[in-house]
Structure formats: structure tokens, C-alpha cells
Design an enzyme around this catalytic site. Structure first.
Site, PDB file in Angstrom:
ATOM      1  N   LYS A   1       5.992  29.801  51.532  1.00 36.18           N
ATOM      2  CA  LYS A   1       5.341  30.899  52.291  1.00 36.18           C
ATOM      3  C   LYS A   1       6.215  31.611  53.284  1.00 36.18           C
ATOM      4  O   LYS A   1       6.087  32.836  53.620  1.00 36.18           O
ATOM      5  CB  LYS A   1       4.289  29.935  53.158  1.00 36.18           C
ATOM      6  CG  LYS A   1       3.531  31.198  54.362  1.00 36.18           C
ATOM      7  CD  LYS A   1       2.156  30.200  54.591  1.00 36.18           C
ATOM      8  CE  LYS A   1       2.474  30.213  56.290  1.00 36.18           C
ATOM      9  NZ  LYS A   1       1.471  29.406  56.837  1.00 36.18           N
TER      10      LYS A   1
ATOM     11  N   GLU B   1      -0.133  35.350  60.587  1.00 41.91           N
ATOM     12  CA  GLU B   1      -0.833  34.558  59.383  1.00 41.91           C
ATOM     13  C   GLU B   1      -2.019  33.932  59.714  1.00 41.91           C
ATOM     14  O   GLU B   1      -2.200  32.738  60.179  1.00 41.91           O
ATOM     15  CB  GLU B   1       0.071  33.602  58.859  1.00 41.91           C
ATOM     16  CG  GLU B   1      -0.281  32.952  57.375  1.00 41.91           C
ATOM     17  CD  GLU B   1      -1.127  32.075  57.437  1.00 41.91           C
ATOM     18  OE1 GLU B   1      -2.399  32.295  57.314  1.00 41.91           O
ATOM     19  OE2 GLU B   1      -0.695  30.818  57.664  1.00 41.91           O
TER      20      GLU B   1
ATOM     21  N   GLU C   1     -10.946  33.821  57.742  1.00 39.59           N
ATOM     22  CA  GLU C   1     -10.496  33.159  58.971  1.00 39.59           C
ATOM     23  C   GLU C   1     -10.412  34.245  60.056  1.00 39.59           C
ATOM     24  O   GLU C   1      -9.866  33.907  61.129  1.00 39.59           O
ATOM     25  CB  GLU C   1      -9.031  32.305  58.726  1.00 39.59           C
ATOM     26  CG  GLU C   1      -9.493  31.030  57.959  1.00 39.59           C
ATOM     27  CD  GLU C   1      -8.266  30.017  57.857  1.00 39.59           C
ATOM     28  OE1 GLU C   1      -7.364  30.438  58.406  1.00 39.59           O
ATOM     29  OE2 GLU C   1      -8.446  28.990  57.064  1.00 39.59           O
TER      30      GLU C   1
HETATM   31  C1  LIG Z   1      -3.095  29.673  60.094  1.00 40.70           C
HETATM   32  S1  LIG Z   1      -2.476  29.156  61.261  1.00 40.70           S
HETATM   33  C2  LIG Z   1      -0.698  29.619  61.211  1.00 40.70           C
HETATM   34  C3  LIG Z   1       0.072  28.992  62.210  1.00 40.70           C
HETATM   35  C4  LIG Z   1       1.568  29.432  62.042  1.00 40.70           C
HETATM   36  N1  LIG Z   1       1.942  30.848  62.108  1.00 40.70           N
HETATM   37  C5  LIG Z   1       2.132  28.716  60.860  1.00 40.70           C
HETATM   38  O1  LIG Z   1       2.446  29.583  59.815  1.00 40.70           O
HETATM   39  O2  LIG Z   1       2.313  27.741  60.513  1.00 40.70           O
HETATM   40  C6  LIG Z   1      -3.226  30.475  62.489  1.00 40.70           C
HETATM   41  C7  LIG Z   1      -2.913  30.172  64.027  1.00 40.70           C
HETATM   42  O3  LIG Z   1      -3.419  31.310  64.680  1.00 40.70           O
HETATM   43  C8  LIG Z   1      -4.021  31.019  65.958  1.00 40.70           C
HETATM   44  N2  LIG Z   1      -4.790  31.876  66.187  1.00 40.70           N
HETATM   45  C9  LIG Z   1      -5.938  32.125  65.542  1.00 40.70           C
HETATM   46  N3  LIG Z   1      -6.561  33.090  66.065  1.00 40.70           N
HETATM   47  C10 LIG Z   1      -5.882  33.442  67.342  1.00 40.70           C
HETATM   48  C11 LIG Z   1      -6.240  34.437  68.280  1.00 40.70           C
HETATM   49  N4  LIG Z   1      -7.067  35.382  68.137  1.00 40.70           N
HETATM   50  N5  LIG Z   1      -5.211  34.462  69.329  1.00 40.70           N
HETATM   51  C12 LIG Z   1      -4.111  33.619  69.223  1.00 40.70           C
HETATM   52  N6  LIG Z   1      -3.881  32.754  68.067  1.00 40.70           N
HETATM   53  C13 LIG Z   1      -4.695  32.608  67.289  1.00 40.70           C
HETATM   54  C14 LIG Z   1      -4.427  29.563  65.503  1.00 40.70           C
HETATM   55  O4  LIG Z   1      -4.582  28.428  66.630  1.00 40.70           O
HETATM   56  C15 LIG Z   1      -3.163  28.875  64.507  1.00 40.70           C
HETATM   57  O5  LIG Z   1      -2.350  28.373  65.264  1.00 40.70           O
END
Ligand SMILES: C[S@@+](CC[C@H](N)C(=O)[O-])C[C@H]1O[C@@H](n2cnc3c(N)ncnc32)[C@H](O)[C@@H]1O
Length: 649
Positions: free
Chosen positions: A346, A449, A458
Site C-alpha cells: 500500500k 487514505e 468510510e
Molecule cells: C484508514 S486510517 C489510515 C491511517 C494512516 N494514513 C495509515 O495509512 O496507516 C484513516 C485515518 O484517518 C483518520 N481520520 C478519519 N477521518 C478523519 C477526519 N475527518 N479528520 C482527521 N482524521 C481523520 C482516522 O482517525 C485514521 O487515523
């Protein structure tokens, strides 16, 4: 346990059985040959085949002792339960016009099942239904199933389908044993203890029609010795298509049973082996006559490729329903981040995409003059920050990074990472929801992501719509778009697992699942696409799509238990990332598929089409999907108004 459910792990041994008479030799057979001859259990009849209840009553009065094939004391309790599958008398015919035969059949079936329960057998093999009309047989089996505790009933089903039936599905001449199985299972309401033992014949139906069985609860495949060919050395072997099928059975934890008498003349072979004590004659014990057939099955198993490490890790997740993550509403746990972060593929794709975007953004001659502002929104514990910095190094471009994350727990790790790596002068951490952050400057590149198994599930669209305020008008979003896909599947195990909750809510929920025992009935089709950035003023994230799946002519009829869902994302230009099977990113394991169940499975016919509708609906506090089928018959609209399943904003 050889006969129950097990994971299809090649590290476990495969399980083989033999169909045999229950004779006085049974204790010797189990003592001398089990395992050493290449089989783990026997399928043996429980009752004297000459027994008829109506005759017995006449001859010996009502209180005669039932003529079971062997007393329970002949074998130990563990031998009975681990090594014997009870074969129900094959003469029974519960749909006969002859009432006496019908009554005798019902009585015998119930007596044999009661005896098998007394012996704690794990499974009984029921004879194949005699024709399309099997309602009375199904009624009696259904009645038995209601009071069965642990035992499985394997309905014997011949693996036959004539190929000339495609155009006239109502023809009386049509033979497709799947149809018989299907009516039987419908009459028994998809009972979870009713499964299939497929009788594999010497000629096989088309590949497409064979594929259907992998979505059905097939527990065993019975291969008769006369389905074997003979190799140049006179030994039994199977045709290429049979070999492929048997390998498919192993992959799906389907136990292979050899039935029939030896039909290969192996005099020479046995003579060759005469000096080999371990193969032929150990301490006066004769070589087991079906051994060459079992050896061949064992050879097919040994020849299979070992399961790759990642798949081995995922074995426990196969066909196991999980609730999708809600990373916006909930905070992910450390171990979830940990799992994401191991998915090297990824991040390689992200790094490639960021590198290309940086090169497009800043020409070589300005590489040392321009600093690109890159924002990782939803940074988690930082892997995309790392990928961005590596892309900067690779492309020779200068970078200023903002890492925006709303999960305060992940921000703690992010701080440590930045400190540990000495990135303080390049990376600024923002502990905030991207939708509400008041950014001090605008970004050239927005990296995120926020994708679920179904792409937008999501709420990536809603989050990125909020974040694009701080993207320059000509700025780049990575990903630049993503599309969801669905395909109709037979998934009897998943359907039964959803049904076991006994409520509508579970049937109106989408599940994340590592699909394994499913039959994919048509190619996946795209559902919803989102493109970023989207600066248009009248944008809406509501979507509606009608899809029409053509069912191939040689598949035969099949049952649709629901829809498998996938996504494919374009990160930047030709760099993509996804799980749609035909284009799936290799070696990537962050996402399993999603499964949208149907409350009532829909039966589809070859050369017809399946029409399905999907809606993505947005409210002030939640987003949800609704789905329903309109052809060949109408289903209920599932999840109306998001009453059962929704994703919180
Ligand atoms: C699927 S995870 C990916 C995390 C990281 N980028 C990785 O690849 O391991 C999505 C991340 O986005 C954060 N997130 C989701 N919606 C968000 C928002 N509206 N503002 C800030 N962070 C957000 C979540 O807390 C999570 O840590």
C-alpha cells in the site's frame, strides 16, 4: 477433528475417507489401516440392508431388536465419533408412490439417525434424492434437523448437469443436480446442519457450473474408483479436469471419499512393492485394496503449492463476518494501525503516486527553489508521512508536510515518530478533524487514505470535501478518484451466519469478510465513483446506480445470497490501488471484500439477467446504503432510511 469444520490450511493434513461395508472386520480396518493406508474415516452403513420395518413387524412382532450393522461396543466411542460417518440405507425412497415403501423409508431413516446420534457420529450420509420431486424426503429430513444436536447430514448429490438444457429451463429432460439440491435446501430453509456430499462422476459438467458448488455447503466429495483412469504404469490417476477439481476441494476443506471396488489390475505394481514391508504387508496385515487410489489423492494434495505466508495468516478470517470500521466516528486502536502499517505494498503505491505528483508539480530546474506543501489528512501514526518524505527524497523535491489527525491517541505516536526521525523542521502535526481545521496556508498536494472495502464507505468523500478548502485551486488530491464494484455471489455459509441472528437488522448490514467459500456468478461491475478535488458548487454525495448482470449460459441456475463489494482507487495518473479481483493490487492485505446480504436469496437462471439497485444516501449525521433486486423477482429494499446500518459523520 476429521469430519467437522476446519480451516483449509495446507499445514494440516487433508482428510480422506473410504466408503465401505460395515463388516466384522471394521475394528481391524480401523486399527490396522486408518492413517497408514491414507484414509482418516470410513463411511459405512449402520443398518442391515435387508431390513424393512414392515417385514420385521410381521416376522418378529413389534419389539424386535433392530438389525444394526454393528453393536456400539464393536468400536470405542472415540472411534465411532472420529472415524465413522454413518451411511443411511440407500434403498430408502421417501417420495415413492408405494405407501409401504414410503413409510418404511421414514421409519428406517429416523431409526438410523437416532442410532447415529447414540454413537455420537459427526455426520451421516443421506442417499441422493431420487428425482426432482423430493418434498417428502425434505420434510422428514427437516423434521430430523430440528432436533439434531451436533451431527451434520450430508445429502449425497451426483455432480451432473447436461449441457443442452440452457435454453429450456423447464424441460423435463433437464438434469442439473444443483436444482434438486436447491429445492431440498429451500424446503429445509437453508438449515445449517444440512450439507452436501458430491458424487463425482467420470465426466464433469462445465467449469462455470462446477464453480457454483464452491458457494454451497459441500463437506465431502465421493470419487468412485471407476472415475479413475490408468497411467502408463497401470496405476490409477485422474483426468486433468478431475485433478483441478480435487485441488479445489482441498482448498475448500472438502473431504475426499473413495468409493467402489478396486478396478485397476495392479499385480505388477504390487509385486514390485512386495519387498517393501511398509507398503504391502506389515506383520501379516494385507495391503489395503483401495490404497493406490488413496495414494493418488494424497499425491495430488502433496503436489499443491504451499499457502503463502500472508494467506496462512488470513486463514482464520475466511468467511468470517466482521463489522466494517468506522474510523470517523470511532478512534482506531493501536493494533489496527499496526496491521495497516505492515502492508508494505500500500505504501509503495502511495510513494510512487506522490513521487509522480511532485515531479509534475515542480520542474527539475526549480527543484531547489520551490517547496511543495503537502498535507497528509488522516495521518494515523505516520506511515503516509514517511512515504511522502521518501517520495521527496526519491524525486529530489523539497517538502513541507502537515500531518492532520483527529484521533488524539494516534497523535501521541505521531509526535514520537517525528521526534525520533528528526523531522521536526519539516513536519507539523495538527491534532484536529480535517473538516474543521483552519489551515494557515493552502496545500499543493493532499494525501489521504480514508478508504473502506467499498471505497467510499468510510466517508472519504465527506472528509475530503471538508478538507479541500485548504487545497490550492490547481492542487492535487491523492487519491484522485475511487470506484466501488459489486458482483452477485452464492455464499451459503455467509447467508447462514447472517440468518443465525434471527433479525432483519443483520440482513441489512454490510460486512467486511475474507471471501473464500463463495461462487462468483458474474464479473464485478462499477457502482459509485468519487473524484477529488471536486470544486463544483452543486455537488452531492448521494448516488444511485442500477446494474444488470448477465448470467452465463453454461453456469446453470444458481442462488444469489448477496453481493460481494470491492473498490479500486486511482492514486495519481496510472498508479492505482484496489481489491477488485481483476485488477487487485498484488500482495496487499489491508482490505477484505465487503458483503451485502439479501434477506431472501434470489434464484437466477442461465441466459437471464439479474437487476439490482444500490443507493448511497446522506443525512445530516449519517451516510448509509440501500439495496434491492428487481429482476428476476423483486426483493425488499434493504436498509430503508439507514434503519439497520449506517456510517456516522
Ligand atoms: C484508514 S486510517 C489510515 C491511517 C494512516 N494514513 C495509515 O495509512 O496507516 C484513516 C485515518 O484517518 C483518520 N481520520 C478519519 N477521518 C478523519 C477526519 N475527518 N479528520 C482527521 N482524521 C481523520 C482516522 O482517525 C485514521 O487515523
Amino acid at each position: 477433528m476429521p469430519l467437522g469444520e476446519r480451516a483449509g490450511d495446507k499445514s494440516e493434513s487433508r482428510y480422506c475417507g473410504v466408503e465401505t461395508e460395515f463388516s466384522d472386520d471394521m475394528p481391524q480396518l480401523l486399527t490396522n489401516h486408518i492413517y497408514s493406508a491414507g484414509f482418516d474415516f470410513v463411511v459405512a452403513q449402520l443398518m442391515d440392508p435387508a431390513y424393512r420395518p414392515s417385514l420385521m413387524q410381521k416376522e418378529s412382532g413389534e419389539y424386535g431388536v433392530l438389525p444394526f450393522a454393528g453393536s456400539d461396543l464393536v468400536l470405542s466411542p472415540s472411534q465411532w465419533s472420529s472415524h465413522v460417518v454413518g451411511k443411511i440405507s440407500s434403498w430408502i425412497d421417501l417420495d415413492s408412490d408405494d405407501e409401504i415403501l414410503r413409510m418404511d423409508s421414514e421409519t428406517t431413516l429416523k431409526q438410523e439417525i437416532a442410532w447415529a446420534s447414540h454413537l455420537s457420529l459427526q455426520a451421516c450420509l443421506l442417499p441422493a434424492p431420487r428425482g426432482k420431486s423430493c418434498a417428502n424426503y425434505a420434510r422428514v429430513v427437516n423434521e430430523i434437523l430440528q432436533s439434531l444436536n451436533n451431527m451434520l447430514l450430508w445429502l449425497r448429490v451426483p455432480l451432473v448437469k447436461t449441457d443442452d438444457d440452457a435454453t429450456d429451463v423447464n424441460s423435463d429432460h433437464m438434469i442439473d443436480s444443483w436444482e434438486i439440491w436447491n429445492s431440498f435446501q429451500l424446503l429445509c430453509e437453508h438449515h445449517s446442519r444440512l450439507s452436501i456430499a458430491l458424487d463425482v462422476m467420470s465426466s464433469l459438467p462445465s467449469e462455470n457450473s462446477l464453480g457454483r458448488w464452491f458457494g454451497e455447503p459441500v463437506r465431502a466429495a465421493i470419487v468412485n474408483t471407476d472415475s479413475f483412469l490408468t497411467n502408463t504404469r497401470g496405476y490409477p490417476c485422474l483426468s486433468k479436469r478431475h485433478q483441478k477439481l480435487i485441488t479445489g476441494f482441498f482448498n475448500h476443506s472438502i473431504q475426499v471419499i473413495i468409493s467402489g471396488k478396486p478396478v485397476h489390475n495392479l499385480q505388477r505394481g504390487i509385486a514390485d512393492l512386495a519387498s517393501d514391508q511398509s507398503n504391502n504387508n506389515i506383520d501379516g496385515v494385507q495391503r489395503y485394496p483401495l490404497r493406490p487410489y488413496l495414494d493418488y489423492i494424497g499425491y495430488l494434495y502433496q503436489r499443491m503449492d504451499p499457502i503463502p505466508e500472508q494467506e496462512r495468516f488470513e486463514l482464520g478470517y475466511r468467511d468470517f463476518l466482521q463489522s466494517p470500521l468506522q474510523p470517523l466516528m470511532d478512534n482506531l486502536e493501536a493494533q489496527t494501525y499496526e496491521t495497516f502499517e505492515k502492508d508494505t505494498m500500500k505504501y509503495i503505491q502511495y510513494q510512487r503516486a506522490i513521487c509522480k505528483a511532485l515531479l509534475d508539480r515542480v520542474p527539475d530546474e526549480e527543484a531547489s527553489a520551490i517547496t511543495t506543501v503537502l498535507m497528509v489528512v488522516g495521518a494515523g501514526r505516520g506511515p503516509l508521512v514517511r512515504a511522502s518524505l521518501q517520495a521527496a527524497e526519491e524525486s529530489g523535491r523539497m517538502l513541507k508536510v502537515y500531518a492532520v489527525e483527529k484521533n488524539p491517541n494516534a497523535v501521541v505516536t505521531l509526535h514520537s515518530l517525528v521526534k525520533l526521525e528528526g523531522w521536526e523542521s519539516i513536519v507539523t502535526i495538527i491534532s484536529c478533524d480535517m473538516r474543521y481545521w483552519d489551515a494557515p496556508e493552502k496545500a499543493d498536494i493532499l494525501v489521504s487514505e480514508l478508504l473502506g472495502s467499498f471505497g467510499d464507505n468510510e466517508l472519504s468523500p465527506e472528509c475530503l470535501d471538508g478538507a479541500q478548502r485548504f487545497l490550492k485551486p490547481d492542487g492535487i488530491s491523492i487519491p484522485s478518484s475511487y470506484t466501488s464494484f459489486i458482483q452477485p455471489v452464492t455464499a451459503s455459509k455467509l447467508y447462514n451466519d447472517v440468518k443465525s441472528h434471527k433479525d432483519v437488522t443483520h440482513f441489512e448490514t454490510a460486512y467486511v469478510v475474507k471471501l473464500h467459500s463463495v461462487a462468483r456468478l458474474a464479473s464485478p461491475q462499477p457502482v459509485f465513483t468519487f473524484t477529488h478535488p471536486n470544486f463544483s458548487t452543486d455537488k452531492s454525495n448521494n448516488r444511485y446506480k442500477k446494474l444488470r448482470f448477465e448470467i452465463p449460459s453454461d453456469t446453470g441456475s444458481a442462488m444469489v445470497h448477496g453481493f460481494a463489494g470491492y473498490f479500486d482507487a486511482t492514486l495519481y495518473k496510472d498508479v492505482h490501488l484496489g481489491i477488485e479481483p481483476s485488477t487487485a493490487t498484488p500482495s496487499m492485505f489491508s482490505w477484505f471484500a465487503i458483503f451485502f446480504p439479501l434477506r431472501t436469496p434470489v434464484c437466477i437462471q442461465p441466459c437471464t439477467h439479474l437487476e439490482v439497485h444500490f443507493w448511497r444516501c446522506c443525512g445530516p449525521t449519517k451516510v448509509w446504503y440501500e439495496w434491492g433486486v428487481t429482476s428476476p423477482c423483486a426483493s425488499a429494499i434493504h436498509n430503508s432510511n439507514g434503519r439497520s446500518y449506517w456510517v456516522g459523520l
